[in-house]
Design an enzyme around this catalytic site. Structure first.
Site, mmCIF file in Angstrom:
data_model
loop_
_atom_site.group_PDB
_atom_site.id
_atom_site.type_symbol
_atom_site.label_atom_id
_atom_site.label_comp_id
_atom_site.label_asym_id
_atom_site.label_seq_id
_atom_site.Cartn_x
_atom_site.Cartn_y
_atom_site.Cartn_z
ATOM 1 N N ARG A 77 35.834 42.663 -39.447
ATOM 2 C CA ARG A 77 35.190 43.609 -38.543
ATOM 3 C C ARG A 77 36.163 44.021 -37.441
ATOM 4 O O ARG A 77 36.813 43.173 -36.824
ATOM 5 C CB ARG A 77 33.938 42.993 -37.911
ATOM 6 N N ALA A 94 23.912 44.350 -44.336
ATOM 7 C CA ALA A 94 23.531 45.421 -43.412
ATOM 8 C C ALA A 94 24.206 46.716 -43.830
ATOM 9 O O ALA A 94 25.232 46.710 -44.526
ATOM 10 C CB ALA A 94 23.903 45.074 -41.972
ATOM 11 N N SER A 133 22.309 47.027 -28.713
ATOM 12 C CA SER A 133 23.091 47.236 -27.493
ATOM 13 C C SER A 133 22.513 48.420 -26.730
ATOM 14 O O SER A 133 23.093 49.510 -26.697
ATOM 15 C CB SER A 133 24.569 47.484 -27.828
ATOM 16 N N PRO A 134 21.352 48.245 -26.072
ATOM 17 C CA PRO A 134 20.627 49.377 -25.487
ATOM 18 C C PRO A 134 21.285 50.001 -24.262
ATOM 19 O O PRO A 134 20.897 51.101 -23.857
ATOM 20 C CB PRO A 134 19.267 48.763 -25.115
ATOM 21 N N GLY A 135 22.276 49.353 -23.685
ATOM 22 C CA GLY A 135 22.894 49.916 -22.487
ATOM 23 C C GLY A 135 23.662 51.194 -22.737
ATOM 24 O O GLY A 135 23.746 52.051 -21.856
ATOM 25 N N GLU A 162 35.230 51.867 -49.665
ATOM 26 C CA GLU A 162 34.914 51.936 -48.238
ATOM 27 C C GLU A 162 35.620 50.834 -47.456
ATOM 28 O O GLU A 162 35.319 50.598 -46.281
ATOM 29 C CB GLU A 162 33.398 51.824 -48.032
ATOM 30 N N GLU A 164 35.506 47.592 -48.085
ATOM 31 C CA GLU A 164 34.694 46.379 -47.991
ATOM 32 C C GLU A 164 35.217 45.319 -48.954
ATOM 33 O O GLU A 164 35.304 45.559 -50.165
ATOM 34 C CB GLU A 164 33.228 46.681 -48.326
#
Length: 216
Positions: A77, A94, A133-135, A162, A164
């Site tokens: 990642r 995911a 991460s709502p900020g 991709e 992966e």
């Protein structure tokens, strides 16, 4: 017509004066000029906020109730690398919901399981939807749980086109609890899914037992 995943719902307590795109690449960044209600007829001063428009995602916790284990994946990642952390993350399945799929996240969850763990999940059901991460990020994640036969899993999977390259492994529920306690998980997808299952494992077992009896 499909819904626009970037289109916010109208809110009587928020006045959006402008919304300008400032970057468009693999992701998008918008700059918002807005005011929001503080109390009664009192409004905030003009606020300027940048928002990372990632879209929306699904996550799947594949669980084998016969062997009492969950399926986890490990892959590279970019975010952790940029943050100075180990870039190989222990995660669950995911994937991003494309604009044309916004009305059918269930099928996205099934597809991502086939791509990332090389197997189909059964009895897939929705657990919850949250904002990681709502900020500053508009993304929501809808978490599913699905039943799987872990004996049928390959060792590696992923879409090489991709970029992966995914390693697949399993954790028994005691191993999952130990890893959680030891701080081995450092991403919200894994943390939330692990905690949820450890709190609700009996409900999941009962749900699938009843489903099997109904289909008999």
């Amino acid at each position: 017509m499909k819904k626009d995943i970037r289109q916010p719902m109208p809110n009587p307590d928020v006045i959006v004066e402008r919304r300008d795109p400032v970057f468009q690449g693999y992701f998008q960044v918008d700059r918002w000029h807005l005011r929001h209600r503080i109390a009664g007829d009192t409004w905030s001063p003009l606020l300027v906020r940048e928002v990372f428009e990632r879209g929306h995602a699904v996550a799947v916790l594949p669980y084998d109730p016969v062997r009492g284990c969950v399926v986890v994946i490990e892959q590279f990642r970019m975010g952790p690398l940029a943050a100075g952390r180990n870039p190989w993350m222990i995660e669950i399945v995911a994937g991003i919901i494309e604009p044309e799929e916004i009305d059918n996240p269930h099928s996205v969850a099934q597809r991502e399981c086939l791509e990332e763990i090389g197997a189909e999940v059964q009895d897939l059901f929705e657990v919850l939807t949250y904002l990681p991460s709502p900020g500053a990020v508009s993304e929501t994640v809808t978490l599913y749980c699905g039943r799987i036969d872990s004996s049928l899993l390959p060792k590696v999977a992923g879409n090489a086109d991709e970029g992966e390259y995914i390693r697949i492994s399993t954790l028994t529920l005691p191993q999952l609890a130990e890893a959680l306690e030891m701080g081995r998980f450092d991403n919200s997808l894994m943390l939330i899914a692990a905690q949820w299952l450890l709190l609700n494992q009996q409900k999941v077992q009962d749900r699938w037992t009843q489903s099997a009896r109904a289909g008999a």
